[in-house]
Scaffold this active site. Structure first.
Site, PDB file in Angstrom:
ATOM      1  CE  LYS A 255      -0.302  -0.341   4.967  1.00  0.00           C
ATOM      2  NZ  LYS A 255      -1.021  -0.946   6.056  1.00  0.00           N
TER       3      LYS A 255
ATOM      4  NE  ARG B 220      -6.779   0.372  10.910  1.00  0.00           N
ATOM      5  CZ  ARG B 220      -5.618   0.255  10.450  1.00  0.00           C
ATOM      6  NH1 ARG B 220      -4.760   1.294  10.269  1.00  0.00           N
ATOM      7  NH2 ARG B 220      -5.189  -0.844   9.903  1.00  0.00           N
TER       8      ARG B 220
ATOM      9  CE1 TYR C  63      11.920  31.431   2.136  1.00  0.00           C
ATOM     10  CE2 TYR C  63      11.903  29.296   2.356  1.00  0.00           C
ATOM     11  CZ  TYR C  63      11.593  30.673   1.377  1.00  0.00           C
ATOM     12  OH  TYR C  63      11.387  30.260  -0.082  1.00  0.00           O
TER      13      TYR C  63
ATOM     14  CG  MET D 279       8.169  23.167  -1.894  1.00  0.00           C
ATOM     15  SD  MET D 279       6.996  24.180  -2.684  1.00  0.00           S
ATOM     16  CE  MET D 279       6.151  24.799  -1.351  1.00  0.00           C
TER      17      MET D 279
HETATM   18  C1  LIG Z   1      -0.144  -1.767   6.813  1.00  0.00           C
HETATM   19  C2  LIG Z   1      -0.572  -3.200   7.605  1.00  0.00           C
HETATM   20  C3  LIG Z   1       0.154  -4.058   7.266  1.00  0.00           C
HETATM   21  C4  LIG Z   1       1.526  -4.145   7.504  1.00  0.00           C
HETATM   22  O1  LIG Z   1       2.120  -3.419   8.546  1.00  0.00           O
HETATM   23  P1  LIG Z   1       3.984  -3.565   8.807  1.00  0.00           P
HETATM   24  O2  LIG Z   1       3.834  -3.134  10.195  1.00  0.00           O
HETATM   25  O3  LIG Z   1       4.045  -2.524   7.699  1.00  0.00           O
HETATM   26  O4  LIG Z   1       4.288  -4.913   8.493  1.00  0.00           O
HETATM   27  C5  LIG Z   1      -0.546  -5.418   7.884  1.00  0.00           C
HETATM   28  N1  LIG Z   1      -1.826  -5.279   7.953  1.00  0.00           N
HETATM   29  C6  LIG Z   1      -2.676  -4.451   7.738  1.00  0.00           C
HETATM   30  C7  LIG Z   1      -4.115  -4.477   8.004  1.00  0.00           C
HETATM   31  C8  LIG Z   1      -2.194  -3.032   7.532  1.00  0.00           C
HETATM   32  O5  LIG Z   1      -2.862  -2.100   7.486  1.00  0.00           O
END
Ligand SMILES: *Cc1c(COP(=O)(O)O)cnc(C)c1O
Length: 371
Positions: free
Chosen positions: A23, A122, A251, A299
């Site tokens: 992701k 969650r 800055y 930036m």
């Molecule tokens: C992001 C995520 C992971 C991976 O977590 P890491 O600590 O980066 O290995 C696993 N399961 C879910 C549901 C996640 O959202």
């Protein structure tokens, strides 16, 4: 990444599947490249947060199972799961009914993974309601429960008590289901920290993100696996200038030179993903030597005090993150200097920073190399 994936694969053994979490553009590394490298190291499946990320992987030619961890609840999203062969996460009965209706109208039976909330508050169905939800889904012929999973809230903590509580809740639901229903489904609970810390958390599959990119999720887990950081961030020195003592830099003049100084302007800034909070609290590496960054990070540029490095010349490449000779700077160090976590640092690198393969890694401006 391939190396890190192989290490994880060895750690979990041949009977546990490895789902590579790619992701957020593969934690900033580029999701297609990350997924292919993980596949080469033995990953069986991928996980992403959103539908767009999942479709992006399919368009890049990845054919393995893809689990969407985020919450999908629109009719078009169900159609997309069917069309692209994506595994949705189910957390509610309304969502299950919608998915069932749309899938069965298309004459399909859609495999899904049910998320149990065992202590994250969650996504996921509250664990006490998990058995009822899954029983209900078993009666919906448009859906097939392929997986049951949960997410750990503190697997990287030294104290395992929260993880143990979540595991007990997870086991409770799974046991209740397998009592009544012999059907097999894929159980998964572990993220990187859990996969590295405790094999009793592996179940049928682990979902690993951070460790595949070469970083331990916590200091006490460092050294458990010989992980190699997949990412390095480098940028070029564009201008060198000599200024007198007492010169205000960048800055708001948040830094004043204490001596006649040689300042190097480096072509990378917070728009690339170098946190502005690191201003005056970071450094760069040049030929193994650490040079302090001075003044506010802007930036597109940042300044470095190169007074002690007469060899630094215009056009030189400096390392912001990663190895340079025997020295190195890690996302953990950055994250500690600005009160965040390595995950936040990695996925903060913007699309402006070109992602290059390590082999051909010289370029103007900033760059992010991956191996
Ligand atoms: C992001 C995520 C992971 C991976 O977590 P890491 O600590 O980066 O290995 C696993 N399961 C879910 C549901 C996640 O959202």
């Amino acid at each position: 990444m391939t190396h890190n994936t192989r290490l994880l694969r060895q750690r979990i053994g041949p009977h546990v599947k490895l789902m590579a979490v790619v992701k957020a553009n593969g934690y900033g590394h580029g999701d297609g490249a990350a997924a292919k490298a993980a596949r080469a190291g033995g990953a069986d499946a991928f996980a992403v947060a959103s539908l767009a990320e999942a479709v992006g992987l399919r368009r890049q030619g990845l054919r393995e199972p893809i689990l969407v961890l985020g919450h999908l609840s629109l009719i078009d999203e169900v159609h997309a799961c069917l069309r692209w062969r994506l595994l949705p996460t189910i957390s509610t009965l309304d969502q299950a009914r919608l998915f069932h209706t749309v899938a069965s109208r298309s004459g399909a039976c859609l495999p899904v993974h049910v998320n149990l909330d065992t202590g994250m508050a969650r996504l996921g169905v509250p664990w006490r309601e998990g058995v009822a939800l899954i029983q209900a889904i078993l009666h919906l012929d448009g859906l097939q429960v392929e997986g049951v999973y949960s997410h750990l809230a503190a697997a990287d903590a030294v104290d395992p008590s929260l993880t143990q509580q979540q595991q007990q809740r997870f086991d409770h639901v799974v046991a209740a289901l397998t009592n009544r229903q012999p059907a097999r489904f894929c159980r998964h609970l572990a993220n990187s920290a859990a996969a590295m810390a405790d094999s009793s958390l592996h179940y049928d599959m682990v979902r690993v993100g951070l460790a595949l990119y070469g970083h331990a999720p916590a200091e006490h887990l460092e050294g458990r696996l010989a992980l190699r950081p997949a990412m390095a961030v480098r940028a070029r020195v564009t201008i060198l200038k000599t200024v007198p003592a007492g010169t205000g830099v960048s800055y708001d003049h948040r830094y004043h030179t204490k001596r006649p100084s040689r300042l190097a302007v480096v072509a990378i800034g917070y728009a690339d993903g170098v946190p502005r909070l690191l201003s005056n609290h970071m450094g760069v590496l040049h030929r193994g030597r650490w040079l302090p960054q001075v003044g506010s990070i802007t930036m597109d540029q940042l300044m470095v005090d190169a007074t002690d490095d007469p060899q630094l010349h215009t056009g030189a490449v400096v390392t912001l993150l990663g190895h340079d000779g025997t020295a190195s700077i890690s996302p953990l160090q950055w994250s500690q200097a600005c009160s965040t976590i390595p995950w936040d640092i990695l996925c903060g690198f913007s699309s402006r920073l070109p992602r290059l393969r390590a082999a051909r890694s010289t370029r103007h401006g900033g760059q992010l190399t991956i191996n």
